[in-house]
Design an enzyme around this catalytic site. Sequence first.
Site, mmCIF file in Angstrom:
data_model
loop_
_atom_site.group_PDB
_atom_site.id
_atom_site.type_symbol
_atom_site.label_atom_id
_atom_site.label_comp_id
_atom_site.label_asym_id
_atom_site.label_seq_id
_atom_site.Cartn_x
_atom_site.Cartn_y
_atom_site.Cartn_z
ATOM 1 N N GLN A 252 17.058 -20.859 38.354
ATOM 2 C CA GLN A 252 18.447 -21.194 38.636
ATOM 3 C C GLN A 252 19.280 -21.210 37.360
ATOM 4 O O GLN A 252 20.468 -20.884 37.377
ATOM 5 C CB GLN A 252 18.531 -22.548 39.337
ATOM 6 C CG GLN A 252 19.750 -22.723 40.225
ATOM 7 C CD GLN A 252 19.737 -21.764 41.411
ATOM 8 O OE1 GLN A 252 18.689 -21.332 41.867
ATOM 9 N NE2 GLN A 252 20.909 -21.403 41.893
ATOM 10 N N HIS A 255 21.414 -18.077 36.091
ATOM 11 C CA HIS A 255 22.681 -17.684 36.704
ATOM 12 C C HIS A 255 23.858 -17.815 35.755
ATOM 13 O O HIS A 255 24.716 -16.931 35.667
ATOM 14 C CB HIS A 255 22.975 -18.561 37.933
ATOM 15 C CG HIS A 255 22.398 -18.045 39.203
ATOM 16 N ND1 HIS A 255 22.796 -16.878 39.787
ATOM 17 C CD2 HIS A 255 21.451 -18.558 40.025
ATOM 18 C CE1 HIS A 255 22.129 -16.680 40.907
ATOM 19 N NE2 HIS A 255 21.299 -17.687 41.072
ATOM 20 N N GLU A 321 23.295 -28.112 45.432
ATOM 21 C CA GLU A 321 23.450 -26.879 46.199
ATOM 22 C C GLU A 321 22.105 -26.479 46.820
ATOM 23 O O GLU A 321 22.018 -26.201 48.015
ATOM 24 C CB GLU A 321 23.954 -25.774 45.279
ATOM 25 C CG GLU A 321 24.108 -24.418 45.938
ATOM 26 C CD GLU A 321 24.444 -23.328 44.938
ATOM 27 O OE1 GLU A 321 24.910 -22.263 45.381
ATOM 28 O OE2 GLU A 321 24.227 -23.513 43.724
ATOM 29 N N HIS A 322 21.061 -26.421 45.988
ATOM 30 C CA HIS A 322 19.701 -26.143 46.453
ATOM 31 C C HIS A 322 18.804 -27.327 46.109
ATOM 32 O O HIS A 322 18.920 -27.885 45.015
ATOM 33 C CB HIS A 322 19.105 -24.917 45.758
ATOM 34 C CG HIS A 322 19.972 -23.703 45.743
ATOM 35 N ND1 HIS A 322 20.860 -23.422 44.711
ATOM 36 C CD2 HIS A 322 20.075 -22.682 46.634
ATOM 37 C CE1 HIS A 322 21.465 -22.277 44.966
ATOM 38 N NE2 HIS A 322 21.018 -21.806 46.124
ATOM 39 N N ASP A 355 17.813 -16.945 48.472
ATOM 40 C CA ASP A 355 18.796 -16.143 47.752
ATOM 41 C C ASP A 355 18.846 -14.716 48.283
ATOM 42 O O ASP A 355 19.902 -14.083 48.272
ATOM 43 C CB ASP A 355 18.449 -16.090 46.262
ATOM 44 C CG ASP A 355 18.806 -17.367 45.526
ATOM 45 O OD1 ASP A 355 19.590 -18.165 46.068
ATOM 46 O OD2 ASP A 355 18.300 -17.562 44.397
ATOM 47 N N HIS A 414 58.362 -36.126 78.523
ATOM 48 C CA HIS A 414 56.947 -35.890 78.774
ATOM 49 C C HIS A 414 56.544 -36.505 80.119
ATOM 50 O O HIS A 414 55.849 -35.878 80.925
ATOM 51 C CB HIS A 414 56.091 -36.502 77.654
ATOM 52 C CG HIS A 414 56.021 -35.682 76.410
ATOM 53 N ND1 HIS A 414 57.123 -35.402 75.652
ATOM 54 C CD2 HIS A 414 54.961 -35.082 75.795
ATOM 55 C CE1 HIS A 414 56.756 -34.667 74.613
ATOM 56 N NE2 HIS A 414 55.453 -34.457 74.671
#
Length: 424
Positions: A252, A255, A321-322, A355, A414
Site C-alpha cells: 500500500q 501508491h 480504507e482497507h 485492487d 393542502h
Amino acid sequence: MDVQSISDLDDRRRRALFERDSGIGEIREDVQDIVATVHQDGDEALRDFSRRFDGVEIDDFDVTEQAAKAYEAIDDEVREAIETAAANIRAFHERQVPEDWSVEPSEGRELGRKYYPLDSAGVYAPGGTAAYPSSVLMGVVPAKVADVEHVAVATPPAEEINPVTMAAMHAAGADAVYQIGGAQAIAALAYGTDSIDPVDVIVGPGNRWVTAAKAEVRGDVRIDMLAGPSEVLTLTDATADPEIVAAEVVAQAEHDPNAGVVAVTPDSDHAEAVAAEIDRQAPQRERAEIVREALANDASGVFLADSMDAAVAFSEDYAPEHIFVHAANERELLDRITNYGSAFVGEFTPVAAGDYASGTNHVLPTGGSAAIASGLSVDDFVRPATYQQLSEDGLETLRETITTLAEAEGLEAHAQSVETRFED
C-alpha cells in the site's frame, strides 16, 4: 521502523493518525480558477491547460477509437487478465442492482420505490507515475451494470497513453474516451464543452487536484467521494506471518508518499518482527523511495496495543480504507469491526486481490470517512424515486390525519386539496 505503543501516543500524533484529510485546502483557489475557466471557455481552456500542465498539444480530445485499437494490440495474456477481472467485477456488482418494490400497508393504499439509471456518467482514470487499468474497470463496469446509457472516461493526455489502461476502457464498455486530465477534466465532465458532453455523475480516484475539482463541482453534478491518499491497516496477532503482514504494508505504501500504512497488534514480539520485515522488504521494491516516504509520514507506523480490544478500538478510530485481518479468530474480529472501506480476511486474502480481480470495488472512502461512507457501487449510478396510489377508501382513511396536520401548519389549501375530492 520503530514500534510505538498506542498508550504512549501524544495528542499531535493522534491528530495525524485520526484526522487525515485529502489535502485539498491549499490548492482550492487555484482549482476554482481552473474549473471556472473551463466552464467559461470550454475546449480552448482544455487545450491551454493541457499545454501548461501536461506538455501536450491536443487536436482531438476523443480517443475512443485508439482505445479499441489498444485492446486488439496488447498481449493476449494481459487482455485475458483484463477480461477475467472485468467479469469478476461485473458479477459482484450485478448482485447490487436494486429491484423496484411496492407494498400495500392498508387497503386502498399502495406505496413503492422505483430505481432509474442515470443517463450519463464520467469516470476519471489517473495517469502520472503509474497506470491504473484496474481503476477503469472499477468505474466503468458498475456504471454499465446499472444500465447507464453513456459512460465517458477521461484520462490525462500523453505522447502515448498507457495502452493497457486504454484497452481496459474498451473492455469495460466505455462509450467515449477523452484525453484530458486533472481538475480541467472534472470541469469538462461536469459542465461540458463543444467536444465533451456533460455527465450526471463523476467517479474515480485521482490526485488532490482532481479531488478538489470534485469538491468544486459537487452540487452541479453527483460525485462518488472526496478521496485522499491510499490507506491500509493490518490487524494481526502472533499467529500471523510477519512477512505477509509487512508485504501488505509495503504494497500500500508504494501508491503515494502520503499513503497511510498502519500495522496494529497486541503482541510485542510480533510487532517487532513486522517492523523488521518492513525494513527488510521496503528497499527491495521498485518504488522504494515512495515506500520510504509513506512509511515515514505521521499517518503510518507499527503500533502495539495493550490488548486485542484496544487494537480493535484503534482500528475503529482510524477507519481505514482497507483493513487486513489475520488472526486466530479473524472472522470473530471482523464481526467486531464496522469502520472500514473494504476488509481482507485471512492469510490468502491480500488487498491486491480486491485492487484487481476478486470482484469488489477498490474505489473506497479514505481519511476516516469509512466510518460514515461506503465505496463505489451500483448505487452511485442509479436514482430512486417513490410513488403511491390511493383509492377513494384509502384516502378516506387518511383524510382526517392529512387535513388536521395541514391546518396545524397553516396550509389551508393542502387540506382543501383533500376535501375537494369528497364534495358532492
